[in-house]
Design a protein around this motif. Sequence first.
Motif, short mmCIF file in Angstrom:
data_model
loop_
_atom_site.label_atom_id
_atom_site.label_comp_id
_atom_site.label_asym_id
_atom_site.label_seq_id
_atom_site.Cartn_x
_atom_site.Cartn_y
_atom_site.Cartn_z
N SER A 105 -2.94 1.44 -4.75
CA SER A 105 -2.90 1.83 -6.23
C SER A 105 -4.07 0.49 -7.37
N PRO A 106 -4.50 1.35 -7.94
CA PRO A 106 -5.73 0.70 -9.06
C PRO A 106 -5.04 0.02 -9.67
N LEU A 107 -3.49 -0.47 -9.85
CA LEU A 107 -2.94 -1.18 -11.59
C LEU A 107 -3.13 -3.40 -10.38
N ALA A 142 1.09 -0.94 -0.31
CA ALA A 142 0.18 -0.35 0.49
C ALA A 142 0.63 1.28 0.10
N ASP A 143 1.79 1.39 -0.31
CA ASP A 143 2.94 2.25 -0.92
C ASP A 143 3.49 2.66 -2.06
N GLY A 144 2.32 2.44 -3.35
CA GLY A 144 2.69 2.85 -4.35
C GLY A 144 2.35 4.45 -4.90
N ASN A 145 2.20 5.37 -3.44
CA ASN A 145 2.54 6.52 -3.89
C ASN A 145 4.12 6.93 -3.61
N SER A 146 4.02 6.22 -2.95
CA SER A 146 5.91 6.67 -2.82
C SER A 146 6.83 5.65 -3.55
N LEU A 147 6.28 4.58 -4.16
CA LEU A 147 7.55 3.77 -4.96
C LEU A 147 6.33 2.83 -5.74
N GLY A 148 6.36 2.82 -7.09
CA GLY A 148 5.71 1.82 -7.41
C GLY A 148 6.39 0.28 -7.36
N ALA A 182 -3.19 8.64 -11.81
CA ALA A 182 -3.24 8.56 -11.19
C ALA A 182 -5.05 9.47 -10.94
N VAL A 183 -4.55 10.19 -11.91
CA VAL A 183 -5.80 11.30 -11.45
C VAL A 183 -5.52 12.27 -12.94
N PRO A 184 -6.25 11.75 -14.13
CA PRO A 184 -6.17 12.78 -15.69
C PRO A 184 -6.06 14.05 -15.09
N HIS A 185 -5.39 14.62 -16.16
CA HIS A 185 -5.57 15.98 -15.83
C HIS A 185 -5.73 16.78 -17.44
N ASP A 186 -5.75 17.82 -17.68
CA ASP A 186 -6.18 18.70 -19.23
C ASP A 186 -5.77 20.09 -18.77
N GLY A 236 -7.11 4.66 -20.09
CA GLY A 236 -7.15 3.97 -19.23
C GLY A 236 -6.25 4.48 -17.61
N VAL A 237 -5.70 5.70 -17.70
CA VAL A 237 -5.88 6.61 -16.63
C VAL A 237 -6.98 7.17 -16.41
N GLU A 238 -7.91 6.53 -16.92
CA GLU A 238 -9.87 7.29 -16.25
C GLU A 238 -10.31 6.12 -15.51
N ALA A 239 -9.88 5.11 -16.52
CA ALA A 239 -10.69 4.03 -16.09
C ALA A 239 -9.52 3.66 -14.27
N VAL A 240 -8.11 4.06 -14.16
CA VAL A 240 -7.56 4.01 -13.46
C VAL A 240 -8.29 4.85 -12.35
N ARG A 241 -8.21 6.34 -12.25
CA ARG A 241 -8.87 7.12 -11.23
C ARG A 241 -10.69 6.54 -10.91
N GLU A 242 -10.88 6.24 -12.24
CA GLU A 242 -12.32 5.55 -11.51
C GLU A 242 -12.44 4.67 -10.16
N LYS A 243 -11.24 3.68 -10.41
CA LYS A 243 -11.09 2.64 -9.66
C LYS A 243 -10.22 2.86 -8.16
N SER A 244 -9.96 4.06 -8.71
CA SER A 244 -8.46 4.35 -7.58
C SER A 244 -10.16 5.21 -6.59
N VAL A 245 -11.00 5.74 -7.05
CA VAL A 245 -11.36 6.62 -6.08
C VAL A 245 -12.68 5.37 -5.56
N ALA A 246 -12.89 4.70 -6.23
CA ALA A 246 -13.52 3.62 -5.36
C ALA A 246 -13.20 2.97 -4.29
N LEU A 247 -11.80 2.43 -4.56
CA LEU A 247 -11.03 1.75 -3.56
C LEU A 247 -10.40 2.97 -2.53
N THR A 248 -10.09 3.71 -2.64
CA THR A 248 -10.39 5.32 -1.44
C THR A 248 -11.56 4.78 -1.07
N GLU A 249 -12.96 5.07 -1.49
CA GLU A 249 -14.14 5.33 -0.97
C GLU A 249 -14.39 4.53 0.03
#
Length: 429
Positions: A393-395, A35-41, A216-220, A318-331
């Motif tokens: 980390s959703p992947l 559970a440390d993928g925000n530090s090293l994937g 983890a988050v799509p940007h524009d 792909g990153v949009e799908a990752v974000r969708e799962k990330s939101v669900a997992l953190t929720e």
Amino acid sequence: MDFELGADFAARRDERDPLAGLADRFYDPDDALYADGNSLGLLSADAEAALDSAVEEWRDLAIRGWTDADPPWFRYGEQLGARLAPLVGADPEEVVVANSTTVNIHTLVGTFYDRAEGSTVVVNELDFPTDHYAIRAQLRQHGADPDEALTVVESRDGRTVAEEDVIDAIDDDTAIVFMPSVLYRSGQLLDLERITETAHERGALAGFDLAHSVGAVPHDLSSVGVDFAVWCSYKYLNAGPGAIAGLYVNDRFFGETPALAGWWGHEKETQFEMNPTYTPAETAGAYQIGTVPVLSAAPLAGSLDVFEDAGDGSVRTGVEAVREKSVALTEYLVFLADELLDDCAVGSPRDPDRRGGHVAIEHPEAYRVSEALKARGVVVDFRPPNVVRICPSPLYVGYEDVWEMVQELRAVLEHAEYEAFEKRGGGVT
């Protein structure tokens, strides 16, 4: 989202997860709950294969790899930047992989502070320290007193930054607003569009550190009008320790001479004429300083293959799908913390639109709790003063993983297992 307690619920969610199969492409050290993928994937087989391929090209082609490798090393930074650009919502020429995150802050802040009309830089007190180190150094280089020229927006609660306070701090004397997209402790996700619009209305430039959101988050970035951004590749992009970093520069600034000019940012067509006068590339590639480090860039190429497969051939999808799962997992993680962890508080924003990819679990003994979790095979990290950061980390993390992580944390707390560990001293955390 409607969640239930119990391992059966988690198993059912994993069965319906379209990204679940991607976890098999990652190496899980010692079968840990990671559970440390925000530090090293984690390392993927794809990143490993890309690195092996680069080594083989070095062995088989030697110097010819600069022109004959696939892709040619000479344009590797630009090629990888073009592949990565959809993750941050930019045109291919606006992104390049280059340098390190801190070096990129130095060169971009140094460049744009020169051209900005104001004299102050707006940051916030919860930034990752390297951002302040680099900006202060650049202010000194430009003859400014950092204590006077740096406007630091203070947090009201020690966890998050009120965007209203950021907006209020931007005035006619602001040269640059430089903010993280996601705060590294609490996981708060800032509104880049609102901050950028305000900066531009008041004659300032807007730059961002995307280290805790890219992948983890799509940007524009282009459509929002962000002026510049930086990020690392070793967190959610899973490109490995010391991986090459990346940067974005809006195309309206193409042709600017970087504050830290180096030969690899020279226009490619005349680079090997070895002219003593620097001619910047007419792309973000101008901000490359030294020769592209092929072996630390190659794993990123493999990692982007995973994102493409997550999106059926599209990195953006792909990153949009990752974000969708990330939101669900953190929720789900927040739900379980509320229901099962009486001695803890959730230090991350409750609104998923305002939260990045990790959750801050607060406890007075957070350091020793994190050590006790590691002893149980749950890899998390600690951030002072009282945060256990948990990143699903959703992947490669699923709902059953999150359920098991919380069960392990609950056991550590109920049995006070953390008391067997020494209180935090110095050293790496």
